[in-house]
Design an enzyme around this catalytic site. Sequence first.
Site, PDB file in Angstrom:
ATOM      1  N   GLU A 248      36.572  30.245  49.655  1.00 43.59           N
ATOM      2  CA  GLU A 248      36.925  29.392  48.530  1.00 43.59           C
ATOM      3  C   GLU A 248      37.319  27.965  48.805  1.00 43.59           C
ATOM      4  O   GLU A 248      36.972  27.140  48.023  1.00 43.59           O
ATOM      5  CB  GLU A 248      38.090  30.250  47.586  1.00 43.59           C
ATOM      6  CG  GLU A 248      37.458  31.561  47.123  1.00 43.59           C
ATOM      7  CD  GLU A 248      38.610  32.293  46.294  1.00 43.59           C
ATOM      8  OE1 GLU A 248      38.970  31.604  45.078  1.00 43.59           O
ATOM      9  OE2 GLU A 248      39.030  33.304  46.523  1.00 43.59           O
ATOM     10  N   HIS A 264      35.683  50.390  66.898  1.00 43.76           N
ATOM     11  CA  HIS A 264      34.697  51.551  66.517  1.00 43.76           C
ATOM     12  C   HIS A 264      33.276  51.307  65.800  1.00 43.76           C
ATOM     13  O   HIS A 264      32.752  52.260  65.549  1.00 43.76           O
ATOM     14  CB  HIS A 264      35.720  52.588  65.820  1.00 43.76           C
ATOM     15  CG  HIS A 264      36.749  53.222  66.478  1.00 43.76           C
ATOM     16  ND1 HIS A 264      36.730  53.891  67.650  1.00 43.76           N
ATOM     17  CD2 HIS A 264      38.035  52.428  66.421  1.00 43.76           C
ATOM     18  CE1 HIS A 264      38.163  54.273  68.001  1.00 43.76           C
ATOM     19  NE2 HIS A 264      38.881  53.372  67.447  1.00 43.76           N
ATOM     20  N   LYS A 358      32.335  34.578  35.767  1.00 42.40           N
ATOM     21  CA  LYS A 358      33.361  35.156  34.386  1.00 42.40           C
ATOM     22  C   LYS A 358      33.010  34.709  33.321  1.00 42.40           C
ATOM     23  O   LYS A 358      33.022  35.611  32.203  1.00 42.40           O
ATOM     24  CB  LYS A 358      34.864  34.509  34.811  1.00 42.40           C
ATOM     25  CG  LYS A 358      35.303  35.176  35.948  1.00 42.40           C
ATOM     26  CD  LYS A 358      36.886  34.465  35.957  1.00 42.40           C
ATOM     27  CE  LYS A 358      37.583  35.031  37.357  1.00 42.40           C
ATOM     28  NZ  LYS A 358      39.003  34.674  37.465  1.00 42.40           N
TER      29      LYS A 358
HETATM   30  O1  PA5 Z   1      40.870  32.683  44.085  1.00 42.92           O
HETATM   31  C1  PA5 Z   1      40.294  33.006  42.803  1.00 42.92           C
HETATM   32  O2  PA5 Z   1      40.173  31.779  42.032  1.00 42.92           O
HETATM   33  C2  PA5 Z   1      39.633  34.177  42.331  1.00 42.92           C
HETATM   34  O3  PA5 Z   1      39.754  34.938  43.453  1.00 42.92           O
HETATM   35  C3  PA5 Z   1      40.617  34.874  41.341  1.00 42.92           C
HETATM   36  O4  PA5 Z   1      41.957  34.943  41.858  1.00 42.92           O
HETATM   37  C4  PA5 Z   1      40.183  36.112  40.701  1.00 42.92           C
HETATM   38  O5  PA5 Z   1      38.882  35.687  40.172  1.00 42.92           O
HETATM   39  C5  PA5 Z   1      40.827  36.772  39.721  1.00 42.92           C
HETATM   40  O6  PA5 Z   1      41.287  35.922  38.732  1.00 42.92           O
HETATM   41  P1  PA5 Z   1      42.908  35.830  38.461  1.00 42.92           P
HETATM   42  O7  PA5 Z   1      43.502  35.626  39.629  1.00 42.92           O
HETATM   43  O8  PA5 Z   1      43.103  34.761  37.352  1.00 42.92           O
HETATM   44  O9  PA5 Z   1      43.242  37.098  37.765  1.00 42.92           O
END
Ligand code: PA5
Length: 381
Positions: A248, A264, A358
């Site tokens: 990310e 393993h 989303k």
């Molecule tokens: O890091 C991110 O942006 C995502 O992995 C979010 O955490 C994930 O989409 C879930 O969203 P939220 O944390 O707002 O529930």
Amino acid sequence: MVVVLDRVEEMRRIDKGDALGLCIKTPEYCRDAVQRARQVNIPKELKVSEKVLIHYGKPRHIIVAGMGGSAIVGEMLHDWLMEELPIPIEVCRDYLLPAYAGEDTLVFAVSYSGNTEETLSAFIDAIKRKCMVASITSGGHLLSFSQRLQIPHVTVPSGFAPRVAVPYIFFPLPVLMEKMGVRLEVEDEMEEVARVLQELNEEVTPQVPTAENPSKKLALELRKTIPVVYGFRQFKAIARRLKCQFNENSKIPGVFDAFPELNHNEIVGWEAPEALTERFSVVLIRDRDEPPEIGHRIEATKTLALQKAHKVLEIRARGNRALAKMFSVMYIGDLASIYLAILLGVDPTPVPIIDKLKAEMGRRLNTAERLTSELQKVTRK
Ligand code: PA5
């Protein structure tokens, strides 16, 4: 290109969302999160509707429902407490809870944004099953649903990327568990986290030059390769966390696995032709107190399997107790993923592909209306 990490102004130009500035305040977030959670009251019982009465007491199981940057805190909780806590902790990264969830299950619905459809569905599922529900969020539907139903909730500050808010959404978990009668006695251990991270700031902040900065050095070593992070025991979730941070923040693929399981299966993959394996760098999470069986496995794996990797690097845990060690590895790695983004010339903060997906799912499934009407059904008198 490499010297960009030693030019704070140039780093700021790339890091438009100020991921670095926010990340290095992690020690503050840890303490603030504990304070916020302490203020939350847990009722003895909560009448959600004529049919749904929730009794809050000592749970027999704990489920943390969440996705992505919010789910990881559940895994961290599991890894941290698994050797001591006599009740199971499971993470639910899905729309529905496992079949055993019931009145004696404590369900934490954790969504930083408060609008993640899987987590909201699991939250409603938990209410239907009369689980002891508590939520942790900065806003969105999870906050408004929790407020409307008076579900105990910890509100954390908004405006972060969920992955930056990990301390905010992690620390309420043990605090609320204690309020529900789960004896942890982890005050000192939680305080050690903030202290160790504060000390680490002397080494990892943007002002510290690359030559003396473990996070910048790690980022440099990883440049142009795919990181493969291997953890063990209390560092399993942290291995996953770091892989996700490289995804990310740095916007690169990543791999994670854990000892002893990786001995393993995963090790066989290193038999691939060098043209393939040399694209990967291995990051081993190490701890001076690692059990001998793990230490030997790591060393044997280095010798027998990892010779063809581009690099084999290590992050060494700091601190004395498990939680500080976990957070210290996470902190060094989190910052490395941000420095790596900067080296690659990308802004660490935005994740437009996640946002697009989303939004697309929200359109296809009409999420907001569907979940609101489901909640109305559950709470109808
Ligand atoms: O890091 C991110 O942006 C995502 O992995 C979010 O955490 C994930 O989409 C879930 O969203 P939220 O944390 O707002 O529930």
